[in-house]
Scaffold this motif. Structure first.
Motif, PDB file in Angstrom:
ATOM      1  N   LEU A  64      63.086  45.979  27.695  1.00 22.79           N
ATOM      2  CA  LEU A  64      63.599  47.350  27.606  1.00 22.79           C
ATOM      3  C   LEU A  64      62.426  48.315  27.523  1.00 22.79           C
ATOM      4  O   LEU A  64      61.541  48.154  26.673  1.00 22.79           O
ATOM      5  CB  LEU A  64      64.480  47.516  26.365  1.00 22.79           C
ATOM      6  CG  LEU A  64      64.956  48.945  26.059  1.00 22.79           C
ATOM      7  CD1 LEU A  64      65.873  49.465  27.157  1.00 22.79           C
ATOM      8  CD2 LEU A  64      65.663  48.990  24.696  1.00 22.79           C
ATOM      9  N   VAL A  65      62.395  49.291  28.412  1.00 19.35           N
ATOM     10  CA  VAL A  65      61.392  50.355  28.391  1.00 19.35           C
ATOM     11  C   VAL A  65      62.028  51.602  27.803  1.00 19.35           C
ATOM     12  O   VAL A  65      63.015  52.116  28.342  1.00 19.35           O
ATOM     13  CB  VAL A  65      60.849  50.655  29.804  1.00 19.35           C
ATOM     14  CG1 VAL A  65      59.887  51.844  29.765  1.00 19.35           C
ATOM     15  CG2 VAL A  65      60.146  49.431  30.376  1.00 19.35           C
ATOM     16  N   ILE A  66      61.482  52.083  26.695  1.00 17.63           N
ATOM     17  CA  ILE A  66      61.960  53.320  26.068  1.00 17.63           C
ATOM     18  C   ILE A  66      61.003  54.441  26.460  1.00 17.63           C
ATOM     19  O   ILE A  66      59.866  54.492  25.993  1.00 17.63           O
ATOM     20  CB  ILE A  66      62.039  53.169  24.540  1.00 17.63           C
ATOM     21  CG1 ILE A  66      63.015  52.047  24.175  1.00 17.63           C
ATOM     22  CG2 ILE A  66      62.468  54.494  23.895  1.00 17.63           C
ATOM     23  CD1 ILE A  66      63.118  51.777  22.676  1.00 17.63           C
ATOM     24  N   TRP A  67      61.450  55.324  27.343  1.00 13.14           N
ATOM     25  CA  TRP A  67      60.608  56.379  27.899  1.00 13.14           C
ATOM     26  C   TRP A  67      60.678  57.626  27.017  1.00 13.14           C
ATOM     27  O   TRP A  67      61.761  58.117  26.702  1.00 13.14           O
ATOM     28  CB  TRP A  67      61.040  56.716  29.307  1.00 13.14           C
ATOM     29  CG  TRP A  67      60.223  57.796  29.946  1.00 13.14           C
ATOM     30  CD1 TRP A  67      60.592  59.094  30.144  1.00 13.14           C
ATOM     31  CD2 TRP A  67      58.894  57.676  30.453  1.00 13.14           C
ATOM     32  NE1 TRP A  67      59.573  59.793  30.749  1.00 13.14           N
ATOM     33  CE2 TRP A  67      58.523  58.940  30.944  1.00 13.14           C
ATOM     34  CE3 TRP A  67      57.982  56.612  30.528  1.00 13.14           C
ATOM     35  CZ2 TRP A  67      57.262  59.171  31.519  1.00 13.14           C
ATOM     36  CZ3 TRP A  67      56.745  56.842  31.102  1.00 13.14           C
ATOM     37  CH2 TRP A  67      56.393  58.106  31.589  1.00 13.14           C
ATOM     38  N   LEU A  68      59.508  58.136  26.631  1.00 13.64           N
ATOM     39  CA  LEU A  68      59.394  59.352  25.825  1.00 13.64           C
ATOM     40  C   LEU A  68      58.713  60.414  26.688  1.00 13.64           C
ATOM     41  O   LEU A  68      57.517  60.334  26.968  1.00 13.64           O
ATOM     42  CB  LEU A  68      58.597  59.060  24.550  1.00 13.64           C
ATOM     43  CG  LEU A  68      59.267  58.005  23.649  1.00 13.64           C
ATOM     44  CD1 LEU A  68      58.284  57.453  22.634  1.00 13.64           C
ATOM     45  CD2 LEU A  68      60.488  58.568  22.952  1.00 13.64           C
ATOM     46  N   HIS A  69      59.496  61.381  27.112  1.00 13.39           N
ATOM     47  CA  HIS A  69      59.034  62.357  28.091  1.00 13.39           C
ATOM     48  C   HIS A  69      58.004  63.313  27.505  1.00 13.39           C
ATOM     49  O   HIS A  69      57.923  63.496  26.284  1.00 13.39           O
ATOM     50  CB  HIS A  69      60.218  63.140  28.657  1.00 13.39           C
ATOM     51  CG  HIS A  69      60.908  64.024  27.652  1.00 13.39           C
ATOM     52  ND1 HIS A  69      60.403  65.234  27.235  1.00 13.39           N
ATOM     53  CD2 HIS A  69      62.089  63.872  26.982  1.00 13.39           C
ATOM     54  CE1 HIS A  69      61.216  65.793  26.374  1.00 13.39           C
ATOM     55  NE2 HIS A  69      62.253  64.991  26.191  1.00 13.39           N
ATOM     56  N   GLY A 149      52.143  62.360  28.155  1.00 11.50           N
ATOM     57  CA  GLY A 149      51.812  63.613  27.490  1.00 11.50           C
ATOM     58  C   GLY A 149      52.068  63.529  26.001  1.00 11.50           C
ATOM     59  O   GLY A 149      51.638  62.589  25.332  1.00 11.50           O
ATOM     60  N   THR A 150      52.798  64.506  25.451  1.00 13.02           N
ATOM     61  CA  THR A 150      53.101  64.494  24.017  1.00 13.02           C
ATOM     62  C   THR A 150      54.031  63.358  23.634  1.00 13.02           C
ATOM     63  O   THR A 150      54.124  62.995  22.455  1.00 13.02           O
ATOM     64  CB  THR A 150      53.743  65.829  23.599  1.00 13.02           C
ATOM     65  OG1 THR A 150      54.829  66.112  24.486  1.00 13.02           O
ATOM     66  CG2 THR A 150      52.732  66.964  23.654  1.00 13.02           C
ATOM     67  N   GLY A 151      54.706  62.761  24.610  1.00 10.75           N
ATOM     68  CA  GLY A 151      55.500  61.573  24.326  1.00 10.75           C
ATOM     69  C   GLY A 151      54.647  60.433  23.805  1.00 10.75           C
ATOM     70  O   GLY A 151      55.140  59.554  23.088  1.00 10.75           O
ATOM     71  N   CYS A 152      53.345  60.444  24.145  1.00 10.77           N
ATOM     72  CA  CYS A 152      52.422  59.417  23.637  1.00 10.77           C
ATOM     73  C   CYS A 152      52.237  59.544  22.132  1.00 10.77           C
ATOM     74  O   CYS A 152      52.090  58.536  21.425  1.00 10.77           O
ATOM     75  CB  CYS A 152      51.072  59.532  24.333  1.00 10.77           C
ATOM     76  SG  CYS A 152      51.130  59.186  26.095  1.00 10.77           S
ATOM     77  N   SER A 153      52.194  60.761  21.631  1.00  9.97           N
ATOM     78  CA  SER A 153      52.077  60.984  20.194  1.00  9.97           C
ATOM     79  C   SER A 153      53.287  60.415  19.466  1.00  9.97           C
ATOM     80  O   SER A 153      53.156  59.737  18.437  1.00  9.97           O
ATOM     81  CB  SER A 153      51.940  62.487  19.903  1.00  9.97           C
ATOM     82  OG  SER A 153      51.931  62.740  18.515  1.00  9.97           O
ATOM     83  N   ILE A 154      54.481  60.647  20.018  1.00 10.81           N
ATOM     84  CA  ILE A 154      55.700  60.126  19.406  1.00 10.81           C
ATOM     85  C   ILE A 154      55.729  58.604  19.487  1.00 10.81           C
ATOM     86  O   ILE A 154      56.084  57.926  18.512  1.00 10.81           O
ATOM     87  CB  ILE A 154      56.941  60.723  20.095  1.00 10.81           C
ATOM     88  CG1 ILE A 154      56.917  62.253  20.008  1.00 10.81           C
ATOM     89  CG2 ILE A 154      58.216  60.177  19.468  1.00 10.81           C
ATOM     90  CD1 ILE A 154      56.890  62.803  18.598  1.00 10.81           C
ATOM     91  N   ALA A 170      52.895  51.908  25.936  1.00 12.59           N
ATOM     92  CA  ALA A 170      52.080  52.393  27.046  1.00 12.59           C
ATOM     93  C   ALA A 170      51.907  53.898  26.854  1.00 12.59           C
ATOM     94  O   ALA A 170      52.891  54.633  26.785  1.00 12.59           O
ATOM     95  CB  ALA A 170      52.744  52.089  28.383  1.00 12.59           C
ATOM     96  N   LEU A 171      50.663  54.345  26.769  1.00  8.59           N
ATOM     97  CA  LEU A 171      50.354  55.738  26.454  1.00  8.59           C
ATOM     98  C   LEU A 171      49.654  56.342  27.665  1.00  8.59           C
ATOM     99  O   LEU A 171      48.462  56.129  27.890  1.00  8.59           O
ATOM    100  CB  LEU A 171      49.466  55.805  25.208  1.00  8.59           C
ATOM    101  CG  LEU A 171      50.006  55.010  24.003  1.00  8.59           C
ATOM    102  CD1 LEU A 171      48.988  54.985  22.866  1.00  8.59           C
ATOM    103  CD2 LEU A 171      51.332  55.581  23.525  1.00  8.59           C
ATOM    104  N   LEU A 172      50.403  57.112  28.441  1.00  5.18           N
ATOM    105  CA  LEU A 172      49.941  57.579  29.745  1.00  5.18           C
ATOM    106  C   LEU A 172      49.698  59.087  29.734  1.00  5.18           C
ATOM    107  O   LEU A 172      50.543  59.858  29.287  1.00  5.18           O
ATOM    108  CB  LEU A 172      50.982  57.242  30.824  1.00  5.18           C
ATOM    109  CG  LEU A 172      51.469  55.786  30.856  1.00  5.18           C
ATOM    110  CD1 LEU A 172      52.530  55.611  31.929  1.00  5.18           C
ATOM    111  CD2 LEU A 172      50.321  54.818  31.045  1.00  5.18           C
ATOM    112  N   PHE A 176      47.672  63.718  22.038  1.00  2.00           N
ATOM    113  CA  PHE A 176      47.863  63.159  20.711  1.00  2.00           C
ATOM    114  C   PHE A 176      47.646  64.225  19.639  1.00  2.00           C
ATOM    115  O   PHE A 176      46.999  65.240  19.866  1.00  2.00           O
ATOM    116  CB  PHE A 176      46.903  61.988  20.479  1.00  2.00           C
ATOM    117  CG  PHE A 176      47.104  60.855  21.445  1.00  2.00           C
ATOM    118  CD1 PHE A 176      48.029  59.866  21.189  1.00  2.00           C
ATOM    119  CD2 PHE A 176      46.385  60.788  22.631  1.00  2.00           C
ATOM    120  CE1 PHE A 176      48.243  58.827  22.085  1.00  2.00           C
ATOM    121  CE2 PHE A 176      46.581  59.771  23.536  1.00  2.00           C
ATOM    122  CZ  PHE A 176      47.511  58.780  23.258  1.00  2.00           C
ATOM    123  N   SER A 177      48.202  63.946  18.478  1.00  2.45           N
ATOM    124  CA  SER A 177      48.081  64.838  17.334  1.00  2.45           C
ATOM    125  C   SER A 177      47.141  64.225  16.304  1.00  2.45           C
ATOM    126  O   SER A 177      47.056  62.995  16.183  1.00  2.45           O
ATOM    127  CB  SER A 177      49.460  65.083  16.703  1.00  2.45           C
ATOM    128  OG  SER A 177      49.337  65.619  15.402  1.00  2.45           O
TER     129      SER A 177
END
Length: 256
Positions: A64-69, A149-154, A170-172, A176-177
């Motif tokens: 399962l891939v959970i995508w964070l936009h 983008g900011t989804g990587c921070s989340i 996966a952080l693309l 980051f904060s």
């Protein structure tokens, strides 16, 4: 469509799909088709998107891939992203960020930089995954976060907050904060996998600093191979690298 209507619609679609898939695969399975009364979904969030792979087989446990936009995106980005990753290898799930600038609503949805939000959101993600397991065959050890983008921070904060649910992140094109690692100075992430794209990483955390922070927690950090294509092709190559990275982890697990 209001919240209750949306939940009923999603539940109806998933139940119908589940019954149809069970009937299609009943000749090769000992399990009985799931009845409507046996499959009741209680999704905790309003705005989610689901991606079902082509030729879905209920007997196979899918990653399962959970995508964070990123900021300005939405949960609907999932249906553009997942075909670029793979049309057949994964189930996909995405959530809409809850914040919006009232002065510029046209700029879309944004993720709040709040630890309280992360704790609540993690609980909601966990509940959603458990509900989806009622109708989809999800591999429990292959649930990956993927952010842009900011989804990587989340994604970073979710993985650090929950050491059991996710196999990695996966952080693309990461934004980051400085708070991302603040609330967990220690933690054992041995066996967790990180794909870190350094090309667009921004301060206050440099790529080198991010790699050290992950490695000190025991995570296995990999970088995607650099590309020399246009921006659009670079994004496509990153998503393909994500597919390769996940499948590489599955192949390694089989060999171990």
């Amino acid at each position: 469509m209001d919240y209750s209507q949306r939940l009923k619609w999603i539940e109806h679609v998933l139940q119908t799909e589940s019954r149809g898939l069970d009937r299609l695969n009943s000749s090769g399975s000992n399990s009985e088709p799931t009845s409507e009364t046996e499959t009741t979904l209680n999704l905790p969030l309003k705005h989610i998107s689901l991606f079902r792979p082509e030729h879905y087989q209920s007997g196979y446990a899918y990653p399962l891939v959970i995508w964070l936009h990123p900021d300005c995106g939405s949960e609907h980005d999932l249906h553009t992203v997942m075909p670029e990753i793979s049309t057949r290898n994964y189930l996909g799930l995405s959530f809409r960020a809850p914040a919006i600038d009232p002065k510029a609503p046209q700029n879309g949805y944004r993720w709040p930089d709040s630890q309280l939000f992360i704790e609540l959101f993690l609980s909601q993600v966990e509940q959603t995954v458990e509900e989806l397991k009622k109708v989809f065959h999800i591999h429990p050890d292959r649930i990956y976060l993927a952010g842009k983008g900011t989804g990587c921070s989340i994604a970073t904060r979710l993985l650090l907050q929950s050491e059991n649910l996710f196999a990695g992140a996966a952080l693309l094109e990461g934004h980051f904060s400085k708070h991302d690692f603040q609330y967990q100075e220690t933690g054992d992430l041995a066996g967790k996998r990180i794909l870190l794209d350094p090309q667009h990483s921004q301060q206050p955390l440099s790529t080198q600093r991010l790699m050290r922070l992950w490695k000190t927690r025991g995570a296995d950090v990999q970088l995607p191979h650099p590309t020399q294509h246009s921006v659009q092709n670079q994004e496509r190559e990153l998503l393909r690298a994500l597919d390769y990275w996940i499948m590489e982890g599955i192949s390694t697990a089989k060999l171990a």
